[in-house]
Design a protein around this motif. Structure first.
Motif, short mmCIF file in Angstrom:
data_model
loop_
_atom_site.label_atom_id
_atom_site.label_comp_id
_atom_site.label_asym_id
_atom_site.label_seq_id
_atom_site.Cartn_x
_atom_site.Cartn_y
_atom_site.Cartn_z
N ASP A 299 -5.87 -46.76 -122.57
CA ASP A 299 -7.29 -47.02 -122.35
C ASP A 299 -7.83 -46.41 -121.06
O ASP A 299 -9.03 -46.23 -120.91
N GLU A 300 -6.96 -46.12 -120.11
CA GLU A 300 -7.36 -45.55 -118.82
C GLU A 300 -6.93 -44.09 -118.70
O GLU A 300 -6.72 -43.59 -117.60
N ILE A 301 -6.82 -43.40 -119.83
CA ILE A 301 -6.26 -42.05 -119.82
C ILE A 301 -7.05 -41.09 -118.93
O ILE A 301 -6.46 -40.25 -118.24
N ASN A 302 -8.37 -41.18 -118.90
CA ASN A 302 -9.15 -40.23 -118.10
C ASN A 302 -8.84 -40.36 -116.61
O ASN A 302 -8.78 -39.36 -115.89
N GLU A 303 -8.61 -41.55 -116.14
CA GLU A 303 -8.20 -41.76 -114.75
C GLU A 303 -6.72 -41.42 -114.56
O GLU A 303 -6.34 -40.75 -113.61
N ASP A 304 -5.89 -41.89 -115.47
CA ASP A 304 -4.45 -41.70 -115.35
C ASP A 304 -4.04 -40.24 -115.44
O ASP A 304 -3.10 -39.81 -114.76
N ILE A 305 -4.73 -39.45 -116.26
CA ILE A 305 -4.36 -38.04 -116.37
C ILE A 305 -4.67 -37.30 -115.07
O ILE A 305 -3.94 -36.38 -114.67
N LYS A 306 -5.72 -37.71 -114.37
CA LYS A 306 -6.02 -37.11 -113.07
C LYS A 306 -4.95 -37.48 -112.05
O LYS A 306 -4.49 -36.63 -111.28
N LEU A 307 -4.53 -38.75 -112.03
CA LEU A 307 -3.46 -39.18 -111.14
C LEU A 307 -2.14 -38.47 -111.47
O LEU A 307 -1.39 -38.09 -110.57
N PHE A 308 -1.88 -38.30 -112.75
CA PHE A 308 -0.67 -37.60 -113.21
C PHE A 308 -0.69 -36.16 -112.70
O PHE A 308 0.30 -35.66 -112.16
N ASN A 309 -1.81 -35.49 -112.85
CA ASN A 309 -1.96 -34.11 -112.39
C ASN A 309 -1.75 -34.02 -110.88
O ASN A 309 -1.08 -33.10 -110.40
N GLU A 310 -2.32 -34.97 -110.14
CA GLU A 310 -2.14 -34.99 -108.68
C GLU A 310 -0.68 -35.21 -108.31
O GLU A 310 -0.16 -34.55 -107.40
N ALA A 311 0.00 -36.12 -109.01
CA ALA A 311 1.42 -36.38 -108.74
C ALA A 311 2.25 -35.15 -109.08
O ALA A 311 3.18 -34.79 -108.34
N LEU A 312 1.94 -34.50 -110.17
CA LEU A 312 2.65 -33.29 -110.58
C LEU A 312 2.46 -32.19 -109.53
O LEU A 312 3.42 -31.53 -109.13
N SER A 313 1.23 -32.03 -109.06
CA SER A 313 0.95 -31.03 -108.02
C SER A 313 1.65 -31.39 -106.72
O SER A 313 2.21 -30.52 -106.05
N GLY A 314 1.63 -32.66 -106.36
CA GLY A 314 2.25 -33.11 -105.13
C GLY A 314 3.76 -32.89 -105.11
O GLY A 314 4.35 -32.67 -104.05
N ASP A 315 4.37 -32.96 -106.27
CA ASP A 315 5.83 -32.75 -106.38
C ASP A 315 6.17 -31.33 -106.80
O ASP A 315 7.32 -31.03 -107.12
N GLY A 316 5.17 -30.45 -106.78
CA GLY A 316 5.36 -29.08 -107.27
C GLY A 316 6.51 -28.33 -106.64
O GLY A 316 7.28 -27.66 -107.32
N GLU A 317 6.64 -28.43 -105.33
CA GLU A 317 7.71 -27.70 -104.64
C GLU A 317 9.09 -28.23 -105.05
O GLU A 317 10.00 -27.47 -105.36
N MET A 318 9.22 -29.55 -105.10
CA MET A 318 10.50 -30.16 -105.47
C MET A 318 10.85 -29.84 -106.93
O MET A 318 11.98 -29.47 -107.24
#
Length: 159
Positions: free
Chosen positions: A123-142
């Protein structure tokens, strides 16, 4: 069947037909879905991404810890890479995905195809997908370091 959303794992990217491609257990397994999702906030105050293997037994979903067969680990790796490919171009969509077509990939395995999709049951996919993208970007180097290492090893093995 709707994959559950809980405070411990909020699915964002799913393969909800995994039971059809579950290695030698395909079409005869209690492992019904794979998901990548957000887990509770880490020490830095940011959510992080985790993977989950969803089993459906006795008419309920479980996400219990267990030994994982190697093919399922590889299938989770395929799911991760498919999600990363999607997010490299997701900026083109207002909500980082197309709500009219949440399927982002179909990957042929064992005479069937593993569907990879955005979890619109969240139900919160629009918010969660943005957080997911940010987390994925934040861990990009690792993550990138590990993918490069895996790529080198696979090449050395002849794949």
């Amino acid at each position: 069947m709707k994959i559950p959303v809980s405070k411990n794992h909020k699915p964002v990217i799913i393969s909800d037909n995994y039971g059809k491609v579950d290695g030698r257990f395909a079409n005869n397994t209690d492992a019904k879905a794979l998901s990548l999702g957000l887990t509770p906030w880490n020490d830095e105050g940011k959510p992080h991404i985790s993977a989950n293997l969803w089993k459906y037994t006795e008419e309920k979903w479980t996400g219990q810890s267990e030994e994982i067969p190697i093919h399922r680990i590889l299938d989770l790796s395929i799911l991760i890479c498919s999600a990363m490919t999607h997010f490299s171009e997701a900026y083109r969509y207002e909500h980082l995905y197309d709500p009219q077509n949440p399927v982002i990939d179909r990957i042929g395995l064992q005479g069937n195809a593993m569907t990879v999709a955005v979890c619109t049951d969240n139900d919160e996919i629009n918010e969660d997908i943005k957080l997911f993208n940010e987390a994925l970007s934040g861990d990009g180097e690792m993550i990138g370091e590990r993918l490069r290492t895996l790529s080198r090893i696979l090449k050395d093995m002849g794949y």
